[in-house]
Design a protein around this motif. Sequence first.
Motif, PDB file in Angstrom:
ATOM      1  N   ASN A 121       0.829  -1.198   0.000  1.00  0.00           N
ATOM      2  CA  ASN A 121       0.000   0.000   0.000  1.00  0.00           C
ATOM      3  C   ASN A 121       0.873   1.262   0.000  1.00  0.00           C
ATOM      4  O   ASN A 121       1.872   1.331   0.708  1.00  0.00           O
ATOM      5  N   PRO A 122       0.511   2.269  -0.802  1.00  0.00           N
ATOM      6  CA  PRO A 122       1.351   3.476  -0.914  1.00  0.00           C
ATOM      7  C   PRO A 122       1.670   4.148   0.418  1.00  0.00           C
ATOM      8  O   PRO A 122       2.765   4.693   0.594  1.00  0.00           O
ATOM      9  N   TRP A 123       0.730   4.132   1.379  1.00  0.00           N
ATOM     10  CA  TRP A 123       1.002   4.788   2.660  1.00  0.00           C
ATOM     11  C   TRP A 123       2.030   4.005   3.472  1.00  0.00           C
ATOM     12  O   TRP A 123       2.914   4.603   4.101  1.00  0.00           O
ATOM     13  N   ILE A 124       1.930   2.689   3.429  1.00  0.00           N
ATOM     14  CA  ILE A 124       2.950   1.857   4.080  1.00  0.00           C
ATOM     15  C   ILE A 124       4.276   1.999   3.337  1.00  0.00           C
ATOM     16  O   ILE A 124       5.354   2.075   3.944  1.00  0.00           O
ATOM     17  N   ALA A 125       4.210   2.051   1.995  1.00  0.00           N
ATOM     18  CA  ALA A 125       5.431   2.234   1.196  1.00  0.00           C
ATOM     19  C   ALA A 125       6.092   3.568   1.523  1.00  0.00           C
ATOM     20  O   ALA A 125       7.329   3.672   1.583  1.00  0.00           O
ATOM     21  N   MET A 126       5.251   4.602   1.747  1.00  0.00           N
ATOM     22  CA  MET A 126       5.779   5.918   2.113  1.00  0.00           C
ATOM     23  C   MET A 126       6.488   5.850   3.462  1.00  0.00           C
ATOM     24  O   MET A 126       7.570   6.420   3.640  1.00  0.00           O
ATOM     25  N   MET A 127       5.868   5.158   4.416  1.00  0.00           N
ATOM     26  CA  MET A 127       6.489   4.989   5.732  1.00  0.00           C
ATOM     27  C   MET A 127       7.829   4.284   5.619  1.00  0.00           C
ATOM     28  O   MET A 127       8.842   4.706   6.207  1.00  0.00           O
ATOM     29  N   SER A 128       7.864   3.206   4.842  1.00  0.00           N
ATOM     30  CA  SER A 128       9.110   2.445   4.711  1.00  0.00           C
ATOM     31  C   SER A 128      10.174   3.245   3.968  1.00  0.00           C
ATOM     32  O   SER A 128      11.368   3.151   4.273  1.00  0.00           O
ATOM     33  N   GLY A 129       9.739   4.073   2.994  1.00  0.00           N
ATOM     34  CA  GLY A 129      10.702   4.910   2.284  1.00  0.00           C
ATOM     35  C   GLY A 129      11.369   5.915   3.203  1.00  0.00           C
ATOM     36  O   GLY A 129      12.592   6.089   3.186  1.00  0.00           O
ATOM     37  N   LEU A 130      10.567   6.581   4.047  1.00  0.00           N
ATOM     38  CA  LEU A 130      11.133   7.520   5.017  1.00  0.00           C
ATOM     39  C   LEU A 130      12.009   6.798   6.040  1.00  0.00           C
ATOM     40  O   LEU A 130      13.059   7.310   6.441  1.00  0.00           O
ATOM     41  N   SER A 131      11.582   5.614   6.446  1.00  0.00           N
ATOM     42  CA  SER A 131      12.342   4.855   7.451  1.00  0.00           C
ATOM     43  C   SER A 131      13.694   4.420   6.897  1.00  0.00           C
ATOM     44  O   SER A 131      14.706   4.487   7.600  1.00  0.00           O
ATOM     45  N   TYR A 132      13.717   3.981   5.653  1.00  0.00           N
ATOM     46  CA  TYR A 132      14.990   3.587   5.036  1.00  0.00           C
ATOM     47  C   TYR A 132      15.868   4.818   4.800  1.00  0.00           C
ATOM     48  O   TYR A 132      17.075   4.800   5.068  1.00  0.00           O
ATOM     49  N   GLY A 133      15.262   5.878   4.300  1.00  0.00           N
ATOM     50  CA  GLY A 133      16.040   7.072   3.953  1.00  0.00           C
ATOM     51  C   GLY A 133      16.616   7.788   5.146  1.00  0.00           C
ATOM     52  O   GLY A 133      17.693   8.391   5.054  1.00  0.00           O
ATOM     53  N   PHE A 134      15.914   7.717   6.302  1.00  0.00           N
ATOM     54  CA  PHE A 134      16.360   8.471   7.469  1.00  0.00           C
ATOM     55  C   PHE A 134      16.767   7.581   8.637  1.00  0.00           C
ATOM     56  O   PHE A 134      16.897   8.075   9.763  1.00  0.00           O
ATOM     57  N   ALA A 135      16.965   6.273   8.401  1.00  0.00           N
ATOM     58  CA  ALA A 135      17.597   5.437   9.420  1.00  0.00           C
ATOM     59  C   ALA A 135      18.906   6.124   9.809  1.00  0.00           C
ATOM     60  O   ALA A 135      19.615   6.654   8.946  1.00  0.00           O
ATOM     61  N   THR A 136      19.252   6.139  11.086  1.00  0.00           N
ATOM     62  CA  THR A 136      20.281   7.069  11.569  1.00  0.00           C
ATOM     63  C   THR A 136      21.642   6.895  10.909  1.00  0.00           C
ATOM     64  O   THR A 136      22.431   7.843  10.880  1.00  0.00           O
ATOM     65  N   TYR A 137      21.924   5.711  10.386  1.00  0.00           N
ATOM     66  CA  TYR A 137      23.219   5.530   9.718  1.00  0.00           C
ATOM     67  C   TYR A 137      23.376   6.529   8.578  1.00  0.00           C
ATOM     68  O   TYR A 137      24.490   7.006   8.311  1.00  0.00           O
ATOM     69  N   ASN A 138      22.256   6.867   7.928  1.00  0.00           N
ATOM     70  CA  ASN A 138      22.327   7.770   6.782  1.00  0.00           C
ATOM     71  C   ASN A 138      22.697   9.206   7.166  1.00  0.00           C
ATOM     72  O   ASN A 138      23.660   9.760   6.625  1.00  0.00           O
ATOM     73  N   PRO A 139      21.973   9.862   8.074  1.00  0.00           N
ATOM     74  CA  PRO A 139      22.410  11.210   8.462  1.00  0.00           C
ATOM     75  C   PRO A 139      23.795  11.226   9.095  1.00  0.00           C
ATOM     76  O   PRO A 139      24.530  12.209   8.958  1.00  0.00           O
ATOM     77  N   ILE A 140      24.165  10.131   9.762  1.00  0.00           N
ATOM     78  CA  ILE A 140      25.492  10.081  10.384  1.00  0.00           C
ATOM     79  C   ILE A 140      26.576  10.109   9.317  1.00  0.00           C
ATOM     80  O   ILE A 140      27.537  10.887   9.406  1.00  0.00           O
ATOM     81  N   ILE A 141      26.441   9.269   8.289  1.00  0.00           N
ATOM     82  CA  ILE A 141      27.501   9.232   7.271  1.00  0.00           C
ATOM     83  C   ILE A 141      27.490  10.500   6.424  1.00  0.00           C
ATOM     84  O   ILE A 141      28.541  10.943   5.951  1.00  0.00           O
ATOM     85  N   VAL A 142      26.316  11.100   6.239  1.00  0.00           N
ATOM     86  CA  VAL A 142      26.260  12.369   5.509  1.00  0.00           C
ATOM     87  C   VAL A 142      26.974  13.456   6.302  1.00  0.00           C
ATOM     88  O   VAL A 142      27.710  14.278   5.737  1.00  0.00           O
ATOM     89  N   SER A 143      26.810  13.441   7.619  1.00  0.00           N
ATOM     90  CA  SER A 143      27.407  14.488   8.452  1.00  0.00           C
ATOM     91  C   SER A 143      28.926  14.457   8.431  1.00  0.00           C
ATOM     92  O   SER A 143      29.575  15.476   8.658  1.00  0.00           O
ATOM     93  N   VAL A 144      29.506  13.273   8.183  1.00  0.00           N
ATOM     94  CA  VAL A 144      30.973  13.173   8.160  1.00  0.00           C
ATOM     95  C   VAL A 144      31.530  13.165   6.742  1.00  0.00           C
ATOM     96  O   VAL A 144      32.737  13.040   6.546  1.00  0.00           O
ATOM     97  N   GLY A 145      30.634  13.273   5.738  1.00  0.00           N
ATOM     98  CA  GLY A 145      31.106  13.429   4.370  1.00  0.00           C
ATOM     99  C   GLY A 145      31.266  12.161   3.574  1.00  0.00           C
ATOM    100  O   GLY A 145      31.969  12.157   2.564  1.00  0.00           O
ATOM    101  N   HIS A 146      30.598  11.067   3.981  1.00  0.00           N
ATOM    102  CA  HIS A 146      30.682   9.822   3.213  1.00  0.00           C
ATOM    103  C   HIS A 146      29.652   9.859   2.079  1.00  0.00           C
ATOM    104  O   HIS A 146      28.700   9.072   2.052  1.00  0.00           O
ATOM    105  N   ASP A 147      29.873  10.758   1.154  1.00  0.00           N
ATOM    106  CA  ASP A 147      28.891  11.012   0.098  1.00  0.00           C
ATOM    107  C   ASP A 147      28.668   9.802  -0.798  1.00  0.00           C
ATOM    108  O   ASP A 147      27.521   9.456  -1.118  1.00  0.00           O
TER     109      ASP A 147
END
Length: 834
Positions: A121-147
Motif C-alpha cells: 500500500n502506498p502509505w505503508i510504502a511511504m512509511m518504509s521509504g522515510l524509514s529507510y532514507g532516514f535510518a540514523t546511519y544515513n544522516p550520520i555518514i552524511v554528516s561526516v562526508g561519506h557522500d
Amino acid sequence: MNVDFKKLLPHLIAVAVFLIVSLIYCKPALEGMVLNAHDNRGWKGMAQQSFEYKEKYGRFPLWTNSMFSGMPAYQIAIDQDYTITNQWLSWIYTLGLPKPVNFFFLACLSFYLLALVLGINPWIAMMSGLSYGFATYNPIIVSVGHDTKMLAIGYAPLVIAGLLLLFKKRWALGAVLFASGFSLQVSTGHLQIVYYTALIAGFCTIGYLIASIRQKELKPFLAAAGIAIVLALIGVGTNATTMLTTYEYSKESMRGGISELKDSKDKNKTAGGLDKDYAFKYSVGIAETFTIILPGLYGGSNGGNEYKSSKFADKLTELGYPEDQALEYANGMSYWGNQQPTSGPVYFGAIIILLFLYSLFQKQNWLTWSLLASGIFGILLSWGNNFEALNYFLFDYLPFYKKFRAPSMGLFMPQLSFVLLAATGSHNLIFGEHSSDELKKYLKKGAIATGVVIIALAAMYLSFDFVSPNDKGIQENMANAMMQQGANNSNQAELKTQANEFGKQFVSALREDRRSIFGSDLFRALVLLSLGIGVLYMATKQKLKAQYAAIILLALSAYDLLSIGKKYLNENSFVDQSTFESDFTMSSADQQIKQDTGYFRVLNQATDPFNESTTSYFHRSIGGYHPAKLQIYQDLVEFQISKFNMQVINMLNTKYVIQQDQQSGQPIARLNPDAYGPCWLVKGIKYVNDGKAEMSALDQTNLRDTAVVQTKYKNIISSQPVFDSTAVITLKENRNDIIKYETKAASNQFAVLSEVWYSAGWHAYLDGKKTEFVKTNYALRGIPVPAGNHQIEFRFEPASYKTGNLVSLITTILLYLVIAGGLTVSGYRLSVNS
C-alpha cells in the motif's frame, strides 16, 4: 491513454512528502551553507591539484604529485573521454536537488519504488521509504562526508526492485530499474555497499531458485537470472573507466596485500587483501547490535548531541568550565562501546523493529525468508572480530570480501531487509485478508516477541556496568590535573589519594550519564512500541480504518527517526562557504614555502602527516590521506618515514619540513638543505635478494651515492655505473602524467628518480624510444642511462584507462537503449491495459 489521477495521487503525495521532509531536514543547504564534513574537506585537499591541472589543460590528470610522493589521480577525480555518461540518469532520480537534500530524497524514493514492486500500500510504502532514507546511519555518514556511501545506499533499493520485477516476469520495467539502478550504484565508487547489495540480491536469487525448483518452473528463473547477469555486466561496463583502473590499482594498494615485508603465514594477513587488524577495526559488539531498536544503548556517539544535561558536565563546571564547553566535552565521551571513536549508532526505529517482529509470525514465502537470511547475515558480518570464527573465515575465502574494511557497514543489509520486511508485514496485517483467528494469533505472537525484546533490553539496563575502555585514561587525566594544581602541596601522598578519588568521581558521573541515556531511550522505546501495538490492534479489530492506521504508523516512524537523526545531522553540521574554505587558508609556513618555485616535496610534522590532506592542497606532500594508498609506500611509512630516517626523507626530495614552533604554537617551515632533489646519479648499485633485504638496506646505505635494487632487475641494468664528476641529470618538466629529464655524461650512469614506483601505466622513453626502468630503493624508480647526451621521458599511459573509456561509451549506449526499449514496452502495455 487515460490517466487515473485518483490512483496517481498517493504517489504524487509520496514524492512531495519525500521532497518536503528532505528539504526541511537539510534546510541550511538551501541557504547557501555547506556541510562541515571532515571527509569533504579531506577530498578537497586531495583533489585540488587535479582541479588546478584541469583548469590549465582541460582534463583531470591521471597521476597526482600532491600526496604520498605521487599516486594515480584517477583514485581521486577522473574524467571520461566521452560526454555520454550514465550521470544523466542520476539527475532524473534526484531531480537535480542540491547536496545533501538529494541523498535523502533518492533513498526515500528508491525504497518507495521497491515497496510498490511488492504491491505494498502506498502509505505503508511511504512509511518504509522515510524509514529507510532516514535510518540514523544515513544522516550520520552524511554528516561526516561519506557522500559516495550514501549515494550507493540510495540506489540499492532500485537494484533489488529491478531484480524482483524480473522474477515477477515484468521483464521490461525490471530491466529499466535494475540496469539504471546498478549502473548508478557502481558509478558511486563505493564498492563495499555495492558488494552488500549484491549479497542481498544473491540471497533473493537463491530463494527464488529454491521456489522455482519446488514448483518445477526453472525456465522463468533461468530467464530472469540470465537477463540480470547481462544487465549487471552492462552496469559494470558503463563504469569501466573507473572499474578497470581501480581493479588495476587495487593489486598494488594496501587492499591488494602485496607487501614483501610480511610473513604469508601471519594469521593477521590475508593473501590479496587487507590486514585483519586494519580491516576489522570497526566491529560491532554483539550486544551493541540492539542499537537498531535502542540508539542510546552504548551512549550514542563521540560528539553528537546526546546530553541536554550531564552530571559529568556539572563536575566540569565546578572546576570553572563554561557550561556549553562542559556539555560539549561530555557529549564527546558519551559513547562507551568498543568502536572508538564512532559518529553514532545504527538505529532503524522502534516502530520499524515492531513491525519487523510482527512480520516474522505471518505466512512466509521465499522472499521473506531470503530477506530475513540476508539481514541476519549482515548482522553476523557486522560483528567482525567479535565473531572471529566466522568472519575471519569469510574474510579469507569469500570472494572479494578481503578488500573491504569496517564490518559495521554490514548493518546496511538488515537496514534494507528488515525495513522491507516491516513494510510487507504491516501491509499484510493491516490491508491483508485474514480470519479473526489468524489476526488474533499474529497479534499475540508479535506482542510476545516485542515483550521478549523489551525484557532483554531491561536486563541489559540492570546488568551493564557502563564501563568504557577509555575510563581509566579519563580518571588518570583528571587525577593528574589535580596533582598539577597542588604541585606545591607538602603532603604529596595525601594529595595523590585525593586526586585519585577526584578522578573516580568524574568517571562515576560519566557512568551515571550513560545509564541515564540508556534508561530514557528504553522508556521512549516502550512508549513508541505501545503506541504501535495499539494502532495495529485497533486496525485489525476494525476500530481504525486501515488507511488511517498506515498514516499514523508513518507519522510515528517519521517522528521516531527524524528526532534521533537530528542529533547527528542538524544546523550545527553546516557552515557558510567561507568558514569551510578557511581550513585552506595558507599559514605563514605555507606562504614561505610557496615562494620557492622549484620542484620539491613537503613533510608536515605539525599534524599527523598521514591522516590529513590540507598540506596536499598547497604543496607536493610526502604525506596525505587516502583509504587505499600504495602498499610499497605504506611499507615505507611504517618502516622508514615513521622513524624519520633522513636518508629516506632526503630521497623523497623533502626540501621543507613544517613543524610547530614551541614558543608561538604556530607552524613554521624549516629548510632541509640535504634533500636529494627530483633526480640524481649514483656511483654504484647494491643488489639485494628480496624486498625485506631492500627495506633493511635503506637503514645502512648512503642513498645519495648508492642505489638499492633487487637482483631480479639485474638483467635490465647492463653494467654498473662508472663515476663521472661532470655527469648531470636535470628535471626539465613534471606535468603529472609526463615527466622529462635531460642527461649529460661521458660514461654509463644509473639515475634514481624521486618518483614513486608504479608499473601499471608508467612507460619510459630514451630519446623517443621505449626503454625499461626498475624499482629502486624499495619505492622509487631507477633507470640505466648510457653515455652521452640524452632525453628521458616518462609518460603515464595506463591501458586500463583507454580501454575503460571505450567500454564505457559502448555499454552506456546499450544502457540507454535498454531503458528506452523497456519504457516503450511498459508504456505500450500500460496503454493497452487502460
